[in-house]
Write a protein that holds these residues in place. Structure first.
Motif, PDB file in Angstrom:
ATOM      1  N   PHE A  53       7.918   6.661  -0.520  1.00 48.93           N
ATOM      2  CA  PHE A  53       6.555   6.899  -0.064  1.00 48.93           C
ATOM      3  C   PHE A  53       5.896   5.672   0.541  1.00 48.93           C
ATOM      4  O   PHE A  53       4.892   5.789   1.219  1.00 48.93           O
ATOM      5  N   THR A  54       6.471   4.486   0.365  1.00 50.67           N
ATOM      6  CA  THR A  54       5.895   3.304   1.018  1.00 50.67           C
ATOM      7  C   THR A  54       6.090   3.389   2.531  1.00 50.67           C
ATOM      8  O   THR A  54       5.319   2.806   3.279  1.00 50.67           O
ATOM      9  N   GLU A  55       7.101   4.148   2.948  1.00 52.29           N
ATOM     10  CA  GLU A  55       7.321   4.342   4.382  1.00 52.29           C
ATOM     11  C   GLU A  55       6.355   5.357   4.974  1.00 52.29           C
ATOM     12  O   GLU A  55       6.185   5.436   6.174  1.00 52.29           O
ATOM     13  N   LEU A  96      -5.381   3.086  -3.463  1.00 49.28           N
ATOM     14  CA  LEU A  96      -4.003   2.615  -3.533  1.00 49.28           C
ATOM     15  C   LEU A  96      -3.170   3.375  -4.569  1.00 49.28           C
ATOM     16  O   LEU A  96      -1.995   3.084  -4.752  1.00 49.28           O
ATOM     17  N   VAL A  97      -3.788   4.334  -5.231  1.00 48.41           N
ATOM     18  CA  VAL A  97      -3.094   5.108  -6.260  1.00 48.41           C
ATOM     19  C   VAL A  97      -3.020   6.562  -5.818  1.00 48.41           C
ATOM     20  O   VAL A  97      -4.012   7.147  -5.405  1.00 48.41           O
ATOM     21  N   LEU A  98      -1.828   7.119  -5.898  1.00 46.89           N
ATOM     22  CA  LEU A  98      -1.634   8.544  -5.606  1.00 46.89           C
ATOM     23  C   LEU A  98      -1.322   9.259  -6.908  1.00 46.89           C
ATOM     24  O   LEU A  98      -0.438   8.847  -7.662  1.00 46.89           O
ATOM     25  N   MET A 121       1.435   7.336  -8.763  1.00 50.71           N
ATOM     26  CA  MET A 121       2.258   6.444  -7.958  1.00 50.71           C
ATOM     27  C   MET A 121       1.440   5.187  -7.683  1.00 50.71           C
ATOM     28  O   MET A 121       0.408   5.255  -7.043  1.00 50.71           O
ATOM     29  N   SER A 122       1.925   4.091  -8.202  1.00 52.16           N
ATOM     30  CA  SER A 122       1.199   2.834  -8.063  1.00 52.16           C
ATOM     31  C   SER A 122       1.598   2.133  -6.774  1.00 52.16           C
ATOM     32  O   SER A 122       2.633   2.439  -6.187  1.00 52.16           O
ATOM     33  N   PRO A 123       0.793   1.161  -6.324  1.00 53.44           N
ATOM     34  CA  PRO A 123       1.090   0.449  -5.079  1.00 53.44           C
ATOM     35  C   PRO A 123       2.470  -0.228  -5.086  1.00 53.44           C
ATOM     36  O   PRO A 123       3.091  -0.378  -4.069  1.00 53.44           O
TER      37      PRO A 123
END
Length: 130
Positions: A53-55, A96-98, A121-123
């Motif tokens: 998910f960072t992408e 920044l949190v999902l 999901m953390s950064p």
């Protein structure tokens, strides 16, 4: 009891509520592994895990829908103890949190009710499940 194995005897001594709690905890632990593995990260099962998910950050807000779909598809494929899986984004004050909520029915025909799991999901890329 001569023909029954140790695990059968242990399970027979447990109440149905204890078994349901054990199964639920086991599913949570498996979801932690599953959601913290990126697709392609497991050499023996290339489809195991979710997209990185960072992408997806650059495609926000479509990233949320992509992640919802990816989580749902992955849980359905790799967690056989649940069915009728639904994933819903839960907005958070911290951008920044999902957070997502996963609901599902136990796949065991004798089980009743719904299972509800929460993820964050953390950064740094780690996914917490509870």
């Amino acid at each position: 009891m001569a023909g029954r194995g140790l695990l059968s005897r242990i399970e027979a001594g447990m109440g149905s509520a204890d078994r349901a709690l054990d199964v639920s905890e086991s599913i949570v632990e498996h979801l932690r592994v599953l959601l913290n593995t990126r697709k392609g990260g497991a050499a023996t099962v290339p489809g195991f895990g979710i997209v990185d998910f960072t992408e997806l950050v650059h495609t926000f807000p479509m990233a949320i829908q992509t992640l919802q779909s990816a989580i749902r598809a992955t849980v359905l494929e790799f967690e056989p103890r649940v069915r009728n899986v639904s994933v819903r984004h839960v907005p958070d004050a911290d951008p920044l949190v999902l957070r997502f909520e996963i609901t599902a029915q136990p796949a065991d025909r004798g089980a009743r009710g719904m299972l509800r799991f929460r993820t964050q999901m953390s950064p740094g890329g780690k996914v917490e499940v509870w």
